[in-house]
Design a protein around this motif. Sequence first.
Motif, PDB file in Angstrom:
ATOM      1  N   CYS A 163       0.839  -1.199   0.000  1.00  0.00           N
ATOM      2  CA  CYS A 163       0.000   0.000   0.000  1.00  0.00           C
ATOM      3  C   CYS A 163       0.876   1.253   0.000  1.00  0.00           C
ATOM      4  O   CYS A 163       0.959   1.968  -0.999  1.00  0.00           O
ATOM      5  CB  CYS A 163      -0.943  -0.013   1.203  1.00  0.00           C
ATOM      6  SG  CYS A 163      -2.157   1.320   1.184  1.00  0.00           S
ATOM      7  N   HIS A 164       1.560   1.526   1.111  1.00  0.00           N
ATOM      8  CA  HIS A 164       2.320   2.770   1.221  1.00  0.00           C
ATOM      9  C   HIS A 164       3.478   2.847   0.217  1.00  0.00           C
ATOM     10  O   HIS A 164       3.635   3.858  -0.486  1.00  0.00           O
ATOM     11  CB  HIS A 164       2.853   2.928   2.644  1.00  0.00           C
ATOM     12  CG  HIS A 164       1.777   3.161   3.657  1.00  0.00           C
ATOM     13  ND1 HIS A 164       1.092   4.352   3.758  1.00  0.00           N
ATOM     14  CD2 HIS A 164       1.261   2.345   4.623  1.00  0.00           C
ATOM     15  CE1 HIS A 164       0.204   4.275   4.738  1.00  0.00           C
ATOM     16  NE2 HIS A 164       0.280   3.063   5.273  1.00  0.00           N
ATOM     17  N   GLY A 201       2.201   3.074  -3.316  1.00  0.00           N
ATOM     18  CA  GLY A 201       1.718   4.416  -3.589  1.00  0.00           C
ATOM     19  C   GLY A 201       2.842   5.360  -3.955  1.00  0.00           C
ATOM     20  O   GLY A 201       2.710   6.189  -4.868  1.00  0.00           O
ATOM     21  N   SER A 228       4.568   9.025   8.201  1.00  0.00           N
ATOM     22  CA  SER A 228       5.709   9.423   7.366  1.00  0.00           C
ATOM     23  C   SER A 228       7.010   8.884   7.950  1.00  0.00           C
ATOM     24  O   SER A 228       7.897   8.441   7.203  1.00  0.00           O
ATOM     25  CB  SER A 228       5.776  10.943   7.248  1.00  0.00           C
ATOM     26  OG  SER A 228       5.853  11.549   8.535  1.00  0.00           O
ATOM     27  N   VAL A 232      -1.565  14.163  -3.468  1.00  0.00           N
ATOM     28  CA  VAL A 232      -1.636  12.766  -3.049  1.00  0.00           C
ATOM     29  C   VAL A 232      -2.618  12.662  -1.885  1.00  0.00           C
ATOM     30  O   VAL A 232      -2.820  13.616  -1.146  1.00  0.00           O
ATOM     31  CB  VAL A 232      -0.258  12.219  -2.625  1.00  0.00           C
ATOM     32  CG1 VAL A 232       0.759  12.409  -3.721  1.00  0.00           C
ATOM     33  CG2 VAL A 232       0.227  12.879  -1.338  1.00  0.00           C
ATOM     34  N   ASN A 270      -2.723  10.279   1.031  1.00  0.00           N
ATOM     35  CA  ASN A 270      -2.218   9.194   1.872  1.00  0.00           C
ATOM     36  C   ASN A 270      -2.469   9.567   3.321  1.00  0.00           C
ATOM     37  O   ASN A 270      -2.459  10.738   3.693  1.00  0.00           O
ATOM     38  CB  ASN A 270      -0.736   8.931   1.607  1.00  0.00           C
ATOM     39  CG  ASN A 270       0.136  10.118   1.953  1.00  0.00           C
ATOM     40  OD1 ASN A 270      -0.248  11.256   1.736  1.00  0.00           O
ATOM     41  ND2 ASN A 270       1.329   9.869   2.463  1.00  0.00           N
ATOM     42  N   PHE A 291      -2.649   4.440   1.665  1.00  0.00           N
ATOM     43  CA  PHE A 291      -2.421   5.324   0.519  1.00  0.00           C
ATOM     44  C   PHE A 291      -3.596   5.092  -0.434  1.00  0.00           C
ATOM     45  O   PHE A 291      -3.814   3.979  -0.897  1.00  0.00           O
ATOM     46  CB  PHE A 291      -1.103   4.940  -0.160  1.00  0.00           C
ATOM     47  CG  PHE A 291      -0.452   6.055  -0.910  1.00  0.00           C
ATOM     48  CD1 PHE A 291       0.827   6.469  -0.605  1.00  0.00           C
ATOM     49  CD2 PHE A 291      -1.124   6.716  -1.936  1.00  0.00           C
ATOM     50  CE1 PHE A 291       1.446   7.494  -1.311  1.00  0.00           C
ATOM     51  CE2 PHE A 291      -0.522   7.735  -2.636  1.00  0.00           C
ATOM     52  CZ  PHE A 291       0.767   8.130  -2.326  1.00  0.00           C
ATOM     53  N   TYR A 300      -4.253  -1.720  -3.971  1.00  0.00           N
ATOM     54  CA  TYR A 300      -3.255  -1.592  -2.907  1.00  0.00           C
ATOM     55  C   TYR A 300      -3.596  -2.425  -1.669  1.00  0.00           C
ATOM     56  O   TYR A 300      -3.089  -2.169  -0.588  1.00  0.00           O
ATOM     57  CB  TYR A 300      -3.147  -0.131  -2.459  1.00  0.00           C
ATOM     58  CG  TYR A 300      -2.447   0.799  -3.418  1.00  0.00           C
ATOM     59  CD1 TYR A 300      -1.986   0.380  -4.664  1.00  0.00           C
ATOM     60  CD2 TYR A 300      -2.244   2.135  -3.071  1.00  0.00           C
ATOM     61  CE1 TYR A 300      -1.361   1.246  -5.526  1.00  0.00           C
ATOM     62  CE2 TYR A 300      -1.607   3.011  -3.921  1.00  0.00           C
ATOM     63  CZ  TYR A 300      -1.170   2.568  -5.156  1.00  0.00           C
ATOM     64  OH  TYR A 300      -0.541   3.448  -6.004  1.00  0.00           O
TER      65      TYR A 300
END
Length: 510
Positions: A120-121, A124, A168, A273, A275, A280, A298
């Motif tokens: 997913c992350h 993305g 993040s 974006v 997310n 994401f 995702y």
Amino acid sequence: MLNINRLAAWWFRSAMRRIRFFMEQPALVQTFQLHYLLHRAKDTEWGKRYGFKDIKHYDTFRERLPVLSYEQLYPFIERMMQGEHDVLWPGRMRWFAKSSGTTNDRSKYIPVPADSLHYCHFQGGKDLLTLYLENTPGTKIFSGRALSIGGSHHRFEGNPKIRVGDVSAVIMQNLPAWAQWFRAPSLPVALLSDWEEKIQAMIRELRKANITAIMGVPTWTVVLLEELLKQEGKQYVQEIWQNFEVFFHGAVAFAPYRPLFNRIAPGLRFMEVYNASEGFFALQDDLSREDMLLMLDYGVFYEFIPLEELGKEQPKAYWIDEVEIGKNYAMVISTNGGLWRYLIGDTVQFTSLYPHRIKITGRTKQFINAFGEEVMVENAERAIAFACQCTGAAIVDYTVAPVYLDNNNKGAHEWLIEFATSPHDIEAFREALDRHLREINSDYDAKRQHNIALIAPLIRPLPEGTFQEWMKRRGKLGGQHKVPRLANHRRYVDDIYQMLGWEIKAPPSA
């Protein structure tokens, strides 16, 4: 000589075939995602509770599993944080994304297993570059590095075997080697927890770097760039980073910030974006449009609840093959992070089908409806962007709250705005904001007729640095933290007034 920019562009563009497939076959791809999630989690506690092995169709899934808020799911997440395995998702969780949201001071902890990180992350992030390359075939983004502005992580007090932090930071800590090479600053600097210390450390490390892109939240990116320009004595960012070409932004609507970025980084490209700590979800696939492509492969299964259904014991949800253009939906997700029919709190509208593109219209808990006006975040963003355009203004941040009716005063909306560039005429700004809000929201317009229920909005310009200081005092400086835009209460506004030592003002009688 090896051309790294050309090689990287070739590698990333190969993903377009996969993206085009789900653009053309959304229902097929989402059906596969649902079956993958059910199969993967069939032996977990949640899978056994709801009989995942027996669910063959979406209708059964929709009927069998309840729609849940974070508060309802939290007892199971808490057990995962204490080390229990196979609760909502297979295995033990080592990482949790900590999110305060925007309307609630209580932290949320979202599990981030390896499946969610990789499929997913990370996916993305790769597709972000793929779609940017599709839009800008002549880009030289890979000739330098991308500056990532994020948060930090730390050991969880209740269980030292797990770590919690901004999503993040979780992503940066776990990135593969090739991605670590492409990003900046160094990991120790990127993960500093003190935001003010981090800003200075990033500037020291990167003032001579070849930065081609920035990824971050507009609010805190502006803080970094303005401090960089101040220290270097420059007017434009490209005077320091000559190859800086794109800002990948998210978390808050960008329109109010665009004039400020255009002023300090002329010619810069922008790409949005979507997310979040939970996953994401969408990317701007066409830079000439103002919506985003919903990314359907995702490991996330999407459902959408019409706003009029919210509040019901079991609201009716619709999957990707049942949605309509132009209707406001609360988004519901089931993910490879162990979130099942989770009401994430965002509201979206579909702007196109085949491909399915969306725009974020607000938060289910972030709106103003004190007088029946039903003002959503998207309304406020569009109105303030229009007012800035009309009056030459640019903003740093803002928040809005109702001023309630009493014996002496009529109701109003109070806008606390920190301007980067003040409007040439504050009354013209107020008139433009009010007029555009009336044009785009019929409920607000009806309440404004003849000042019967609502008088014109109150504009309160704030001193420079107000929001940064306020967020610092709340322990929410930098990273993914966002100033709450709209609230159906006055707690944020009154708190800011108290911090500034201002007397709480009321609107004049009308």
